[in-house]
Design an enzyme around this catalytic site. Sequence first.
Site, PDB file in Angstrom:
ATOM      1  N   LYS A 120       0.832  -1.205   0.000  1.00 38.87           N
ATOM      2  CA  LYS A 120       0.000   0.000   0.000  1.00 38.87           C
ATOM      3  C   LYS A 120       0.868   1.258   0.000  1.00 38.87           C
ATOM      4  O   LYS A 120       0.630   2.183  -0.790  1.00 38.87           O
ATOM      5  CB  LYS A 120      -0.932   0.018   1.213  1.00 38.87           C
ATOM      6  CG  LYS A 120      -1.884   1.212   1.230  1.00 38.87           C
ATOM      7  CD  LYS A 120      -2.686   1.271   2.517  1.00 38.87           C
ATOM      8  CE  LYS A 120      -1.838   1.763   3.669  1.00 38.87           C
ATOM      9  NZ  LYS A 120      -2.618   1.994   4.906  1.00 38.87           N
ATOM     10  N   ASP A 138      -6.537   1.470   1.142  1.00 39.44           N
ATOM     11  CA  ASP A 138      -6.549   1.621   2.593  1.00 39.44           C
ATOM     12  C   ASP A 138      -7.952   1.274   3.089  1.00 39.44           C
ATOM     13  O   ASP A 138      -8.788   0.755   2.345  1.00 39.44           O
ATOM     14  CB  ASP A 138      -6.135   3.043   2.993  1.00 39.44           C
ATOM     15  CG  ASP A 138      -7.174   4.076   2.607  1.00 39.44           C
ATOM     16  OD1 ASP A 138      -8.110   3.755   1.832  1.00 39.44           O
ATOM     17  OD2 ASP A 138      -7.070   5.218   3.090  1.00 39.44           O
TER      18      ASP A 138
END
Length: 229
Positions: A120, A138
Amino acid sequence: MKRADVAEFYRRLADRTPEPKTELEYVNTYTLLVAVVLSAQATDAGVNIATRPLFRTVQTPQAMVELGEERLREAIKTIGLFNTKARNVIALSRMLIDRYGGEVPADRDALVELPGVGRKTANVVMNTAFGAETFAVDTHIFRVSNRTGLAPGKDVLEVEMGLDKVTPPPYRRDAHHLLILHGRYVCKARKPECWRCVVIDLCRYKPKTPPPGSDARPIARKAWPAKNL
């Protein structure tokens, strides 16, 4: 969600926010990387409070190593998990110096090898700093993708792959920021503000949350896994 609906979904988000960008404050690619590492399980606002004074003087890996782990811990002590994060930031700074001459590599595989940098984080840096069409999933993006039906998935990787598949070219560069801002300020976890949502008619979330003061019965949110919210 149908292909035409997906395109309309993004068009409306883009019309509302023509120039979406990260809310993390940074001065260069290195400080962006540090800020994203620090933002794990923390709010952007909280990270900004800690990094504003830090980034006035520390803007390179060498400067961070010279600052040292102890003083970095003191600078970021208001951020959750600051001990581990300080250790990782010093370690990744050393690695950037040793392997890349102090520069942040524009390569996701290289980024994920840095201490404290996962997929991420690497996706955020690739997208924000280098303009790559990456989808950093997220909690906000996971929720929006599942709740609306845009790109449902059991885990963040499945959602990322889904977004990569369905997002049309005009919006691929900004999709990450469009979705995260929508999730942060409109499609909220506990009580989505459906009454002011620009994609309310395209969204598969049923039933919609009524506006404040409405006589409608309160709507319980759909039970997405808590760890993914």
